[in-house]
Every structure is written in C-alpha cells, then in structure tokens.
Design an enzyme around this catalytic site. Structure first.
Site, PDB file in Angstrom:
ATOM      1  N   CYS A   2     -52.089  49.980 -50.840  1.00 39.83           N
ATOM      2  CA  CYS A   2     -52.241  49.372 -52.000  1.00 39.83           C
ATOM      3  C   CYS A   2     -51.063  49.267 -53.046  1.00 39.83           C
ATOM      4  O   CYS A   2     -50.381  50.221 -53.358  1.00 39.83           O
ATOM      5  CB  CYS A   2     -53.505  49.252 -52.666  1.00 39.83           C
ATOM      6  SG  CYS A   2     -54.913  48.896 -51.458  1.00 39.83           S
ATOM      7  N   LYS A 477     -42.732  55.387 -32.805  1.00 38.29           N
ATOM      8  CA  LYS A 477     -41.977  54.159 -33.270  1.00 38.29           C
ATOM      9  C   LYS A 477     -42.186  52.976 -32.277  1.00 38.29           C
ATOM     10  O   LYS A 477     -42.738  51.981 -32.834  1.00 38.29           O
ATOM     11  CB  LYS A 477     -40.395  54.414 -32.940  1.00 38.29           C
ATOM     12  CG  LYS A 477     -39.598  55.126 -34.122  1.00 38.29           C
ATOM     13  CD  LYS A 477     -39.911  54.438 -35.472  1.00 38.29           C
ATOM     14  CE  LYS A 477     -39.754  55.116 -36.598  1.00 38.29           C
ATOM     15  NZ  LYS A 477     -41.049  55.977 -36.713  1.00 38.29           N
TER      16      LYS A 477
END
Length: 600
Positions: A2, A477
């Site tokens: 956040c 990845k």
C-alpha cells in the site's frame, strides 16, 4: 504494501495527491481513494483498480475549499478487492488511511459492539474502533493515544479528525515520512518522492504519534522538538521515454547503471576497504539474507564468497530467518539485501539480528529507507529508481555489489592474489559494454523463443553451481509477469523428482556456462531430451555435442565465474519480457504483486 499520501496547506491538493499516488502505485493497485477535508467537511472519493480510475472519478471535484487531503493505493491483504474495502475510510468526523496489518483486529472487533461483525478489513475495524474512542473520550488526543496503545502489528496511519481540526501520523514498522516548507506539509510512505516537493524531511520512528495542528508539528507523546533534515534522495523521472514498458527501459538501462555503480565502488566506496570494514569480517560466519529476487542475489553472493574467500557462508530467506533461533555465542555478520530498503520481512529480520548483537550490512538502492537507519554499514547500489514490479537493473546491481564485496574480502584475507583481484575487477569494469552488446544481439532471439514458449504448458529452468540461482531468477521473472507455470531447479536434482514433470508440452531452459560442471550440465539436458522435453540451451560453448530431440542452442559470450550471473540473467529477462508482451499481460504491474513488500 500500500501507498499513503497526505498533504496539508497546498494550492493543488487533489492533483498533487493523485500525482503522488501514481508514483506510489508500485506498492499496490487493487483500489485507490482520496479524502479532501477541512474544519467544516470531509469529501471522500474511492474506486477499484488503478489510479487512472480514481483520477477520472474525481475529475469534477473542486478542492479550493479544503485545507488538506489524504490518499491511498491498496494492495489487498484483509478483505476482498472492492470499493468498500478501499481506503480512505471516512465519516462526517474522521478519515484515515493505513499501510500495514493490524494483527489483533479480530479481538477488537469481537470486543466492541459498536464495530460491525460482518466487515473483513483490518483497517475498517480500526476505523470503527477509533470512531468509538473519539466519541468515548471527547479529547481526540487521548483517543489517539488509546488507539495506538491498543492496536498491534506493523502499520502506518494517517488520520484527520474534524472535531479538533487535527492531523495525526502513527508509525510502527511501516515507513512514513514528512516534509515541510513554511506552512505546508507532505506525508508519504516513500520518502524519495518527497524530494520533489521539499528538500527537508523527517522520518517517523516506531512508536511515534505526530500531531499537526494550525501548521505546527509536534510529538503527541514526547516532549521533544521535531527536527527536519536535508533530503538526500535523488530520483530519475517516472518516464518510460521511448520504451513501451518500464521493464524494457530498465533492462536497457543496465549497462549504464552497472557502469556507474562499478565506478563509484572502485574510485570511492571500496577504497581503503580494510580500514573501513575489517571489523565487520572478524567473525565466524557470514549469512546473506533476502526475499524473492534479493534472495537469488544472496545465493549468487554465497557462491562468490565460497569461491574467493575461506569464509563460512550461507543464505537465508528473511521471512524464515526472523523466526529462527540464532546462535548468540558465534560472531556472525548478516548481509541484508533489499531493493527498496523497506521489505518488511527483511527489515524485521534485521531488527531481530541487531537485538541478538550480531553485525549487519545492508545492500540497497534506497538511501532514505528504514533499513539504512538500522544497519551498521550500508553498501549502496546506484540503479536509480526502478518502477517495474519485476526487478531487473536493481538485481544486477545487487550482484555487482556482492561480487565486489567478495573480492575485497578475499584480497584482505589473502585468499586470492592481487593478480586475481585485478583480473576480476577488470572483468566487472568491462561488463557494461558486454551487456550492452548482449541486449542488442539477443533481443531478436528472445522474440523467437517467446513464441516457442506460447506452445508449451510449463517452462522449467535448470542450472548448476552459480548458474542455479540464475535459473531460479529466470523462472521467477517468467511467472511474475506472464503467469505461466514455471519452476527453477538445480540441474543435478532433476532426476530426484522434478523430471517427472517433463513431457512433450514442456520447455526447459538449460543454463550451461563453460565451467567445471559443463559435462554434467549437458548430461542433465540430455536426460530431459530423452523424455521428449523440448529444451533451449544457453551456452558459450560452440559446436556442442548433438542432443537428441527438439533443441535450440543459443550462443552466449565467453564467461568467467564473476560475470556468469550477469551474462545469463540478461537473456532470461528479455525472454520473460517478450513472452509476457506476446501474452498481453500487464508487464509493469502484474496481478497480485507490488514492488515494495511492506507487510508480512
């Protein structure tokens, strides 16, 4: 995760808040919101999805009659992704945002009848609880003190209470900083962003309750003066330039940032290494610590230290280390690696190690982070701002830091000769031009391989020795940005279980540098091919013996142990990028992920 923003006394509250939230979006992009407020009213706008949705929704909202704003971009932990669970939470008297997790929200919810029993968000429970306290105590300062004393967890709250026209910041674990100029204040969970507004900064510490009232800032619970310091953070623009995505831009930036980092290490940072750092390396053991990509860098570092020094060295996942028993009778140096310097598991592991009186080094790209203020020594990387959630240039700069550190320790302890030291520093100095050429030459091949991946159901990566952690990183990845099922394994472990996964619908990427394990690595590839698995081999060895089955061999540059991790990382970054592009996923902001993991 956040992201939090707060602004007081600005002429452009809404636009500045949204602009900062866009820069904080790497921390989470499930939902977003802002609350504009004054002594007379509170106006809250919330939306699901990215900041662009919030920007559209608030387009016609006027902010001239308001004195402040708080904003939030969410990565969901407690409560599903919907508008109700988006922050800020607000009523006619109170609005607040939170970054972190309130661990005892369930007990609080069950204890007070004033809190609805059907809500699932820990922050919404906290909002109802604080509302109850404000009504109970009448004195808002007292309500805030009781609130801070009751809640448990790692958090940062930014709160406005209309009744007394006061603004509060609470911190315990999660980062929050304040900048100030004249009568205006900017609050942000990423202190580097504040350098764009004011050049002085105050970093809140755990346990702080900061109160701002009538443009005056003070501690609520301490009789101390708040002192602002110069903000030394420097940021490159949040601009993709001519690139389609930040990730591609950051892949291409690796030669320049590696060159900059190596230059600073050889000309400044590691000069007179023994005088500066000898005291850190007198102990019995070195432990390298990280999460995710930083953990893979730690694993590479273990191979470097094992090769160039006689130190006993191991790696630990930060999320596991913080709950393990540490030997107090040994002198252990812990090296913590974190791109943001705010990774919650790594930060808490660092605090745990400090409590046990062990030495610590932090390797980070953020010179204004919480971990900087905890560690004995910081080794900076100079990757500049990395915006893409999937780490690329920050990872290779971490590898560069660890390579230099291992070489310096080896030279200091005379486990390597001066000639070996100079040869390897020379290889690191030449690395940027080597990588620049590799990016250019491999890009067409990466595009071709990405189309081959589209025909597979799963992709596996194998490597041995120092190529093993790069296999793990390549797999990470691919799964991060394309969502394809992918795993990484040590080549020698395939026959101990993972080879059961191989069939004609799988592709395995085999990393086979020319080293002492070359023949064994080729045998591992043959084992996969014999079971009808498709394979792609990356190797610097030309005229490789023919392997039966479907196979593609990609020629790599010649490598030494010091540059092997860099050389084999770049192609895997490009393959992942172009496959994700082919699949049409959100490359810079993949689902369910955030750049800086600031919750446990």
């Amino acid at each position: 995760m956040c992201g939090i923003v707060g602004i007081l006394n600005s002429q452009s509250l809404k636009s500045e808040a949204i602009e900062i939230l866009k820069k904080l979006e790497y921390r989470g992009y499930d939902s977003a919101g802002i609350s504009l407020f004054s002594e007379q009213k509170i106006k809250t706008i919330k939306s699901v999805g990215k900041i662009s949705n919030l920007e559209k929704k608030s387009k016609n909202i006027k902010d001239k009659s308001f004195s402040g704003v708080i904003g939030h971009t969410r990565w969901a932990t407690h409560g599903v992704v919907n508008r109700n669970n988006a922050h800020p939470f607000a009523n006619e008297n109170l609005t607040l945002v939170c970054n972190g997790i309130i661990e005892n929200y369930g007990q609080i919810q069950n204890r007070y009848k004033e809190i609805p029993k059907n809500i699932k968000s820990d922050t919404e429970v906290s909002f109802y609880y604080l509302s109850y306290l404000i009504d109970k105590y009448k004195d808002s300062d007292e309500a805030i003190k009781v609130f801070q004393k009751t809640i448990r967890g790692n958090f940062a709250f930014v709160i406005f209470i209309k009744r007394n026209n006061c603004f509060y910041i609470l911190k315990n674990g999660s980062p929050i900083s304040i900048s100030n100029k004249n009568q205006s204040f900017y609050i942000c969970s990423d202190s580097s962003i504040l350098s764009n507004y004011h050049d002085t900064i105050f970093h809140c510490e755990d346990g702080d309750i900061i109160k701002i009232y009538e443009s005056k800032i003070s501690y609520l619970q301490k009789k101390l003066k708040i002192t602002f310091q110069k903000n030394i953070s420097y940021q490159n623009p949040y601009d993709k330039g001519d690139y389609q995505h930040f990730m591609l831009k950051e892949i291409h930036e690796q030669p320049s940032v590696l060159k900059s980092t190596q230059s600073k290490y050889t000309s400044e940072y590691f000069v007179d290494f023994e005088t500066k750092f000898r005291h850190l390396f007198d102990g019995d053991k070195i432990v390298l610590v990280g999460c995710g990509t930083a953990y893979h860098a730690s694993m590479v570092g273990e191979y470097y230290f094992n090769h160039f020094t006689n130190k006993e060295v191991s790696t630990e996942l930060a999320s596991e280390l913080r709950y393990k028993k540490i030997n107090k009778n040994k002198q252990i140096l812990f090296i913590f690696i974190s791109q943001s310097g705010e990774t919650m598991d790594t930060l808490m592991a660092l605090k745990y190690v400090k409590k046990m009186n062990h030495k610590s080094i932090v390797i980070t790209n953020s010179l204004e982070s919480s971990m900087i203020r905890e560690a004995e020594v910081t080794i900076p990387t100079y990757a500049q701002k990395e915006v893409g959630v999937a780490s690329t240039k920050a990872f290779t700069c971490q590898l560069l830091s660890l390579a230099n550190l291992a070489l310096e320790v080896g030279r200091m302890e005379k486990t390597i000769s001066n000639q070996i030291y100079k040869t390897n520093i020379g290889l690191l100095t030449k690395l940027p031009s080597k990588i620049e050429k590799l990016i250019k030459e491999f890009t067409p091949g990466a595009k071709i391989i990405s189309k081959k991946l589209a025909q597979a159901n799963a992709c596996y990566f194998i490597g041995r020795n120092i190529a093993y952690p790069i296999a793990l990183e390549g797999s990470l990845k691919l799964k991060e940005i394309s969502y394809m099922h992918s795993e990484g394994f040590p080549g020698g472990e395939m026959k101990h279980g993972p080879i059961a996964l191989i069939d004609k619908d799988t592709i395995t990427v085999c990393l086979i540098p020319k080293n002492d394990l070359f023949e064994k690595s080729v045998s591992n590839a043959q084992e996969i091919s014999a079971r009808n698995g498709k394979i792609i081999i990356l190797s610097s060895v030309r005229n490789m013996s023919k392997i039966n089955g479907e196979i593609k061999v990609i020629n790599m540059p010649k490598e030494n142990i010091i540059d092997t991790p860099f050389i084999y990382t770049i192609p895997l970054q490009l393959i992942s990028y172009y496959f994700a592009l082919y699949e049409g996923t959100d490359i810079d902001q993949p689902r369910n992920l955030a750049k800086s993991v600031t919750v446990e």
